[in-house]
Design a protein around this motif. Structure first.
Motif, PDB file in Angstrom:
ATOM      1  N   GLU A 304       0.860  -1.262  -0.022  1.00 17.53           N
ATOM      2  CA  GLU A 304       0.012   0.088  -0.059  1.00 17.53           C
ATOM      3  C   GLU A 304       0.748   1.403   0.080  1.00 17.53           C
ATOM      4  N   LEU A 331      -6.263  -8.947 -14.015  1.00 13.10           N
ATOM      5  CA  LEU A 331      -7.635  -8.666 -13.110  1.00 13.10           C
ATOM      6  C   LEU A 331      -8.362 -10.089 -13.103  1.00 13.10           C
ATOM      7  N   ARG A 335      -9.540 -11.695  -9.541  1.00 10.37           N
ATOM      8  CA  ARG A 335     -10.966 -12.073  -9.282  1.00 10.37           C
ATOM      9  C   ARG A 335     -10.960 -13.908  -9.040  1.00 10.37           C
ATOM     10  N   LEU A 341      -7.415 -12.606  -0.051  1.00  5.12           N
ATOM     11  CA  LEU A 341      -7.024 -11.186  -0.600  1.00  5.12           C
ATOM     12  C   LEU A 341      -6.959 -10.286   0.651  1.00  5.12           C
ATOM     13  N   THR A 343      -5.052  -7.190   0.425  1.00  2.91           N
ATOM     14  CA  THR A 343      -4.940  -5.625  -0.154  1.00  2.91           C
ATOM     15  C   THR A 343      -5.069  -5.794  -1.522  1.00  2.91           C
ATOM     16  N   GLY A 344      -5.664  -4.899  -2.306  1.00  2.00           N
ATOM     17  CA  GLY A 344      -5.836  -4.943  -3.767  1.00  2.00           C
ATOM     18  C   GLY A 344      -6.803  -4.190  -4.350  1.00  2.00           C
ATOM     19  N   ASP A 345      -7.525  -3.400  -3.540  1.00  3.12           N
ATOM     20  CA  ASP A 345      -8.565  -2.664  -3.800  1.00  3.12           C
ATOM     21  C   ASP A 345      -8.369  -1.124  -3.280  1.00  3.12           C
ATOM     22  N   ARG A 346      -8.097  -0.545  -4.364  1.00  2.00           N
ATOM     23  CA  ARG A 346      -7.857   0.908  -4.136  1.00  2.00           C
ATOM     24  C   ARG A 346      -8.409   1.685  -5.555  1.00  2.00           C
ATOM     25  N   ALA A 356      -4.344  -2.345  -9.310  1.00  2.00           N
ATOM     26  CA  ALA A 356      -3.753  -2.277  -7.898  1.00  2.00           C
ATOM     27  C   ALA A 356      -3.285  -3.437  -7.626  1.00  2.00           C
ATOM     28  N   ALA A 358      -1.844  -6.235  -5.584  1.00  2.00           N
ATOM     29  CA  ALA A 358      -2.595  -7.001  -4.602  1.00  2.00           C
ATOM     30  C   ALA A 358      -1.751  -8.309  -3.988  1.00  2.00           C
TER      31      ALA A 358
END
Length: 470
Positions: A304, A331, A335, A341, A343-346, A356, A358
């Protein structure tokens, strides 16, 4: 638009053209010629005509040309860097060092190492008057990837030219601009016509024609394992020498005494370098189960901390992926998942092919995230119990390109490194060395690039029985 560089001159292709997109803006930055089998034939025949003269060129003269190429790359460092940034999307400071300065060094190093390389030498265990010389392999077909467009051309072309081979390069049509500019610089270095040739084009057309051409003596390929197998099959029909540097799913083993506060961020940085588009990226982090929670926190913090954005901004550490196709591939893996998971959503820029970074944890050994090369900013954490399980887990992929081991005890780390089947193993954060042999085991390929080993790859040994040193 530049066309093909064949026989010492620029020529128009028989094929069409392809738009080249800036992966940051998604806008066209030019067009590249797409050579076809006829264009490849022109280039190979030019290289074959040039080979006898070039291979017999006095060493000092030949290596002078190779050094001049390195010097010219160094003089155009900034220009080439900007082409890489626009073409590939790598952050500027990283691109300058890894994508441009390194190729300049490779040409200089190849020339230095090639001095006296082909001189006759005694053969251990043979008669006193048996000598061996290393002769150039001949016409080399070099098929290079998009993720390191200049470095991989240099890694093949510099040693091949230095030992007396002639070369036909098929660069990536996705990231071609720096390769085309390099051809202009090589032209300015004054090599005889036909010694170096560049034919952009697609793999199924130009690449296949180059691998199969009867006048090509050796094929050197860097790219995916699937494509490499096709190249080897095409080259094999002509019984050519083949060097393959292909995929990887490289493990980093943190032993139970490893300094996690240093080792984990270092591994994350390695895994996400060039937006994860690196064949030797350490994308599997193997951690003692008792220390997994600590490693997870450190990995999330390191991931991050990356600044995702325009590679021209000084603060950016993670640029876009090379193309929409590559973005969709990455991606798709995220998915599909496997493990958890963390971290990986920003939020990401609205334009450009950005993914992002991940991090997944508790990834099973048989999950696709742990076995398939993703080629994007995705890191997998896997827990183990005991050193033997760590070594087994490190080898639980079809690849064997690179690996890493961390321990407070350097001798212990070295001992574990010897047990891992990989072409390179980095101990306690040791960096990449251009003079070290680079290549893999198993589906990562065979053959080596780098330093003296890279020179040897483009030669064949010849025994002179009853010979004398001349």
């Amino acid at each position: 638009m530049r066309g093909l560089y064949v026989d010492g001159a620029w020529a128009d292709p028989h094929g069409g053209t392809l738009d080249v997109l800036d992966p940051t803006t998604e806008e066209s930055i030019g067009a590249v010629a797409l050579g076809d089998a006829g264009d490849v034939d022109r280039a190979v025949r030019a290289a074959a005509r040039a080979f006898p003269g070039w291979s017999r060129t006095p060493e000092r003269e030949r290596l002078g040309h190779v050094r001049e190429i390195g010097r010219l790359i160094g003089l155009h460092l900034d220009e080439l860097t900007e082409l890489i940034v626009a073409d590939l999307g790598m952050p500027r400071a990283m691109a300058r060092d890894a994508q441009v300065a390194a190729p300049a060094q490779i040409f200089t190093m190849a020339a230095d190492l090639a001095e006296g390389f082909s001189a006759p030498s005694p053969v251990p265990g043979a008669a006193a008057d048996t000598l061996v010389v290393r002769e150039p392999a001949g016409v080399v077909g070099a098929i290079t990837p998009w993720n390191f467009p200049l470095q991989e051309i240099a890694a093949k072309t510099a040693p091949a030219l230095a030992v007396g081979c002639t070369v036909v390069v098929k660069p990536s049509e996705i990231v071609p601009m720096a390769a085309l500019r390099l051809a202009e610089l090589i032209d300015a270095a004054g090599l005889p016509p036909g010694v170096f040739n560049l034919v952009p084009g697609t793999g199924p057309v130009a690449g296949a024609a180059l691998a199969a051409h009867p006048l090509v003596d050796m094929v050197s390929f860097t790219g995916s394992t699937v494509t490499g197998a096709l190249v080897a099959e095409a080259a094999g029909r002509g019984v050519k020498k083949v060097a393959l540097e292909m995929g990887g799913k490289s493990p980093c083993v943190l032993l139970d005494d490893a300094p996690l506060e240093t080792a984990v961020p270092d591994t994350v940085m390695n895994a996400f370098f060039n937006s994860g588009q690196t064949c030797n990226a350490l994308t599997r982090l193997l951690v003692p189960r008792a220390r997994l929670p600590e490693a997870e926190k450190l990995a999330v913090a390191a991931a991050e901390s990356n600044v995702v954005g325009d590679p021209r901004d000084a603060e950016t550490t993670l640029g876009p992926l090379v193309s929409r196709r590559q973005l969709e591939r990455v991606l798709g893996y995220v998915r599909r998942g496997g493990g958890r998971l963390i971290t990986g959503d920003r939020a990401l820029p609205e334009r450009g092919f950005f993914a992002a970074p991940a991090v997944f944890t508790e990834v099973p050994p048989d999950a696709v995230l742990a076995t398939e090369e993703i080629f994007g900013p995705v890191l997998c954490l896997q827990a183990y119990e005991g050193e033997d399980e760590a070594v087994a887990l490190a080898g639980a992929s079809p690849y064997g390109l690179s690996a890493a081991v961390w321990s407070a005890d350097r001798e212990r780390a070295s001992r574990v490194a010897r047990r891992i089947r990989a072409g390179q193993v980095h101990i306690n954060g040791a960096g990449f060395d251009l003079g070290a042999p680079f290549g893999g085991f198993r589906q990562s390929g065979h053959g080596r690039e780098g330093g003296r080993y890279g020179l040897e790859e483009f030669t064949q040994p010849k025994a002179l029985l009853g010979g004398v040193v001349t």
